[in-house]
Scaffold this active site. Structure first.
Site: not given
Length: 344
Positions: A29, A31, A227
């Site tokens: 991922d 961001d 995250d």
């Protein structure tokens, strides 16, 4: 959260790879994992460049369908991580590939979206239209910051008429300059309420994106790093991949503790700086019996972790596994002194 229609059902958390085959591709991922806005996250450059040095393929998987792969690659490269567009997988690309496979080259697609989605559709040989009078075979919906009331009405009419409805991602909101702002999922919810229909969604947590990216890398044992438990980890798990929750973004160790089975990560990473340890095999999966298991126990319904081992990845993973097993038996387990985040 917007439901993901026609996606494979989440699977139970898998046993980690036992064959001894090495991790041969890492999906990231962006961001909260690689960067926060224009700045790299501490440890990201070192961790990813280690993979480059080891000739381990990487792919950046993003639900953002407004930007092209070229724009995303340029952004990552400015951080000090050399990246090509071929290393970027967007939900727009996955959606375009699915539509091309189903309807064939030259099929006419009604576009609700921005440049990133239009470019992806055209790259697959599909024709794009913004009028229903042309007789499109499907609707491709991504976030369109310039969408008008008339376009929303037209989309409702098309969906009600039975034109196939496909969407890039279910992300309900995004972080704006001064507040959270609507994401593509907010528009999906609105259209679904108005029409009583649901789209086929290809972005995370659907396995479509993970499978697409891993196939491009030719991976046999991919690892998904993210995250967020409810997009990155769930998506990797649903594809049958090993997953790593990195503690530099949205979710922390306490979130993982309370996660349902399909959202539980295989590994915990303080940051991407810990990737070399995981890749070289000195890290242990959270489901393995490790030496860290002796440093944690459940006492009176609370996790108790030896203070000298609270920053140990193996101990945290063992504590999570111990708690998950108890919770799956119907017991309640509180975090106790389990840390929320650890550092490498």
């Amino acid at each position: 959260m917007t439901p993901v229609a026609n996606a494979a059902a989440p699977v139970d958390r898998r046993a980690p790879e036992q064959s001894g085959a090495p991790i041969d591709c890492v999906l990231f991922d962006l961001d909260g994992v690689v960067y926060h806005g224009p700045e790299p996250i501490s440890g990201a450059v070192e961790g990813i460049n280690f993979l480059h040095d080891q000739s381990i393929p990487v792919s950046y998987v993003t639900n953002n369908a407004t930007r092209t792969a070229e724009v995303v690659a340029d952004h990552i490269s400015t951080l000090g991580i050399s990246t090509t567009p071929a290393e970027v997988t967007t939900s727009a690309q996955v959606l375009a590939g699915k539509l091309a496979a189903k309807f064939g080259t030259g099929a006419l697609i009604y576009l609700v979206g921005a440049t990133g989605l239009a470019t992806a559709l055209e790259s697959e040989g599909l024709r794009v239209t913004r009028t229903l009078d042309d007789g499109p075979v499907a609707i491709a919906q991504g976030l369109d910051p310039e969408i008008s009331y008339q376009r929303i009405v037209a989309a409702c009419e098309a969906i009600t008429a039975g034109i196939e409805w496909w969407a890039t991602n279910p992300d309900y909101s995004m972080v704006g300059p001064k507040s959270r702002v609507p994401g593509n999922g907010a528009f999906i919810d609105m259209l679904a309420r108005l029409t009583g229909s649901q789209p086929t969604v290809v972005g995370k947590p659907s396995p479509h994106m993970m499978e697409f990216a891993a196939h491009r890398c030719g991976a046999q044992r991919p690892l998904m790093v993210g995250d967020r438990l409810d997009t990155d980890i769930e998506g990797g798990n649903s594809a049958g991949f090993e997953t790593a929750l990195v503690l530099t973004g949205v979710h922390d160790i306490h979130d993982a503790l309370h996660a349902s089975s399909e959202l539980r990560p295989t590994y915990i990473l303080p940051s991407l700086r810990s990737l070399p340890t995981l890749i070289t095999g000195s890290a242990q999966p959270a489901s393995d019996e490790t030496s860290g298991s002796a440093a944690c126990q459940i006492v009176d319904g609370e996790l108790r972790v030896d203070e000298s081992a609270q920053d140990s990845v193996s101990t945290v993973e063992s504590a999570l596994r111990l708690a998950w097993e108890a919770m799956d038996r119907g017991e309640d387990v509180a975090p106790g002194n389990l840390p929320r985040r650890i550092h490498d």
